[in-house]
Motif scaffolding. Structure first.
Motif, PDB file in Angstrom:
ATOM      1  N   ALA A  15       0.823  -1.214   0.000  1.00 50.71           N
ATOM      2  CA  ALA A  15       0.000   0.000   0.000  1.00 50.71           C
ATOM      3  C   ALA A  15       0.856   1.262   0.000  1.00 50.71           C
ATOM      4  O   ALA A  15       0.441   2.298   0.507  1.00 50.71           O
ATOM      5  CB  ALA A  15      -0.934  -0.012   1.209  1.00 50.71           C
ATOM      6  N   GLN A  20       0.086   2.543  -5.827  1.00 46.12           N
ATOM      7  CA  GLN A  20      -0.826   3.501  -6.442  1.00 46.12           C
ATOM      8  C   GLN A  20      -0.750   3.423  -7.962  1.00 46.12           C
ATOM      9  O   GLN A  20      -1.771   3.526  -8.661  1.00 46.12           O
ATOM     10  CB  GLN A  20      -0.498   4.922  -5.974  1.00 46.12           C
ATOM     11  CG  GLN A  20      -0.563   5.128  -4.479  1.00 46.12           C
ATOM     12  CD  GLN A  20      -1.907   4.722  -3.889  1.00 46.12           C
ATOM     13  OE1 GLN A  20      -2.956   5.149  -4.373  1.00 46.12           O
ATOM     14  NE2 GLN A  20      -1.884   3.901  -2.865  1.00 46.12           N
ATOM     15  N   THR A  42      -0.356   1.018   9.110  1.00 50.50           N
ATOM     16  CA  THR A  42      -0.413   2.387   9.644  1.00 50.50           C
ATOM     17  C   THR A  42       0.626   3.297   8.991  1.00 50.50           C
ATOM     18  O   THR A  42       0.666   4.491   9.281  1.00 50.50           O
ATOM     19  CB  THR A  42      -0.184   2.384  11.168  1.00 50.50           C
ATOM     20  OG1 THR A  42       1.107   1.831  11.452  1.00 50.50           O
ATOM     21  CG2 THR A  42      -1.260   1.569  11.875  1.00 50.50           C
ATOM     22  N   THR A  44       1.194   3.481   5.467  1.00 46.03           N
ATOM     23  CA  THR A  44       0.978   3.358   4.037  1.00 46.03           C
ATOM     24  C   THR A  44       0.833   4.720   3.368  1.00 46.03           C
ATOM     25  O   THR A  44       0.772   5.765   4.015  1.00 46.03           O
ATOM     26  CB  THR A  44      -0.282   2.519   3.768  1.00 46.03           C
ATOM     27  OG1 THR A  44      -1.403   3.145   4.412  1.00 46.03           O
ATOM     28  CG2 THR A  44      -0.124   1.111   4.322  1.00 46.03           C
ATOM     29  N   ARG A  46      -0.719   7.924   1.609  1.00 47.18           N
ATOM     30  CA  ARG A  46      -1.899   8.679   2.044  1.00 47.18           C
ATOM     31  C   ARG A  46      -3.146   8.373   1.217  1.00 47.18           C
ATOM     32  O   ARG A  46      -4.277   8.537   1.687  1.00 47.18           O
ATOM     33  CB  ARG A  46      -1.612  10.178   1.979  1.00 47.18           C
ATOM     34  CG  ARG A  46      -1.356  10.704   0.572  1.00 47.18           C
ATOM     35  CD  ARG A  46      -0.951  12.166   0.583  1.00 47.18           C
ATOM     36  NE  ARG A  46      -0.759  12.699  -0.762  1.00 47.18           N
ATOM     37  CZ  ARG A  46       0.336  12.515  -1.485  1.00 47.18           C
ATOM     38  NH1 ARG A  46       1.355  11.833  -0.979  1.00 47.18           N
ATOM     39  NH2 ARG A  46       0.424  13.026  -2.701  1.00 47.18           N
ATOM     40  N   ALA A  47      -2.967   7.901  -0.033  1.00 46.89           N
ATOM     41  CA  ALA A  47      -4.121   7.615  -0.887  1.00 46.89           C
ATOM     42  C   ALA A  47      -4.670   6.203  -0.690  1.00 46.89           C
ATOM     43  O   ALA A  47      -5.717   5.872  -1.242  1.00 46.89           O
ATOM     44  CB  ALA A  47      -3.746   7.809  -2.354  1.00 46.89           C
ATOM     45  N   SER A  48      -3.988   5.374   0.087  1.00 52.88           N
ATOM     46  CA  SER A  48      -4.444   4.007   0.324  1.00 52.88           C
ATOM     47  C   SER A  48      -5.484   3.987   1.442  1.00 52.88           C
ATOM     48  O   SER A  48      -5.252   4.516   2.521  1.00 52.88           O
ATOM     49  CB  SER A  48      -3.276   3.101   0.694  1.00 52.88           C
ATOM     50  OG  SER A  48      -2.371   2.977  -0.388  1.00 52.88           O
ATOM     51  N   LYS A  49      -6.617   3.376   1.178  1.00 54.66           N
ATOM     52  CA  LYS A  49      -7.710   3.320   2.143  1.00 54.66           C
ATOM     53  C   LYS A  49      -8.058   1.866   2.464  1.00 54.66           C
ATOM     54  O   LYS A  49      -7.879   0.977   1.635  1.00 54.66           O
ATOM     55  CB  LYS A  49      -8.954   4.018   1.577  1.00 54.66           C
ATOM     56  CG  LYS A  49      -8.714   5.430   1.059  1.00 54.66           C
ATOM     57  CD  LYS A  49      -8.267   6.392   2.157  1.00 54.66           C
ATOM     58  CE  LYS A  49      -8.095   7.807   1.605  1.00 54.66           C
ATOM     59  NZ  LYS A  49      -7.549   8.737   2.616  1.00 54.66           N
ATOM     60  N   ASN A  50      -8.572   1.669   3.668  1.00 55.02           N
ATOM     61  CA  ASN A  50      -9.073   0.348   4.079  1.00 55.02           C
ATOM     62  C   ASN A  50      -8.026  -0.746   3.886  1.00 55.02           C
ATOM     63  O   ASN A  50      -8.294  -1.792   3.298  1.00 55.02           O
ATOM     64  CB  ASN A  50     -10.351  -0.006   3.309  1.00 55.02           C
ATOM     65  CG  ASN A  50     -11.447   1.020   3.507  1.00 55.02           C
ATOM     66  OD1 ASN A  50     -11.668   1.499   4.630  1.00 55.02           O
ATOM     67  ND2 ASN A  50     -12.127   1.383   2.431  1.00 55.02           N
ATOM     68  N   VAL A  51      -6.833  -0.490   4.415  1.00 53.93           N
ATOM     69  CA  VAL A  51      -5.724  -1.443   4.283  1.00 53.93           C
ATOM     70  C   VAL A  51      -5.792  -2.462   5.417  1.00 53.93           C
ATOM     71  O   VAL A  51      -5.930  -2.108   6.588  1.00 53.93           O
ATOM     72  CB  VAL A  51      -4.369  -0.714   4.295  1.00 53.93           C
ATOM     73  CG1 VAL A  51      -3.224  -1.708   4.138  1.00 53.93           C
ATOM     74  CG2 VAL A  51      -4.329   0.344   3.191  1.00 53.93           C
TER      75      VAL A  51
END
Length: 213
Positions: A15, A20, A42, A44, A46-51
């Protein structure tokens, strides 16, 4: 050029920033990303969500079964380690602007980014990165887990061993063999074979160290 996928699902392992780029290529090719995993969720991009936590925390409980996976990790040794731990199917993805000869082969888990060119009779291994604008000429053999960086140029009949990294803008003349787990520095010009585990920099390229990982 890679045809667009129809309603195909994929998971991404990793991530960071590299992931990206991979995610964008996948989505442009019609894939739906159904899960993102990372061993340090924690820390990753900034554009990675729901990791979700990766497999190093608990290999047995990791959801190996399910949609195929692309390992979106830029460091070759870590990509190799994760690939050997995972008991999942792997997907590959190719940017629509890449040019790949129909006589060449691209292995599972490999990613080919925008503007890359792969010429006839070349064999690309598993979990390889052919990065933005890289040129891989005819009759090359690129080993598993290798990385050909942006704007690097490999001439004809070049071999790149397992896990080796060819740096940004490097040039490799024809019929050169680069060993496994080597590092070719950015902008280097390689005019002689490179032994396993060597780091080479400069024009012409010179070995500055040899370290077995």
């Amino acid at each position: 050029m890679s045809p667009k996928s129809e309603n195909k699902n994929v998971r991404i392992y990793g991530a960071g920033g590299h992931s990206q780029v991979i995610r964008e290529v996948l989505e442009q090719n019609g894939y739906t990303v159904t899960g993102i995993f990372d061993d340090k969720p924690t820390q990753t991009h900034r554009a990675s969500k729901n990791v979700t936590m990766g497999l190093r925390e608990n290999i047995e409980k990791f959801p190996h079964n399910g949609d195929p996976v692309i390992i979106a990790i830029g460091k070759n040794s870590e990509r190799a380690e994760i690939a050997n731990f995972l008991k999942s199917k792997f997907e590959k993805t190719i940017h629509h602007s890449a040019i790949i000869s129909p006589t060449s082969k691209v292995g599972e888990g490999t990613v080919v980014f925008a503007g890359a060119i792969i010429q006839p009779n070349t064999v690309i291994g598993k979990h390889v990165i052919i990065n933005t604008g890289a040129s891989v000429d005819h009759d090359n053999v690129i080993g598993d887990y290798a990385h050909v960086s942006p704007k690097a140029a490999l001439c004809g009949h070049v071999e790149v061993g397992e896990g080796s990294h060819v740096g940004v803008g490097a040039v490799v003349i024809p019929k050169i063999k680069i060993g496994k787990w080597c590092t070719i520095g950015a902008g280097s010009v390689i005019i002689a074979d490179v032994p396993d585990y060597a780091t080479v920099v400069g024009n012409p390229g010179k070995i500055i160290k040899t370290v077995k990982p």
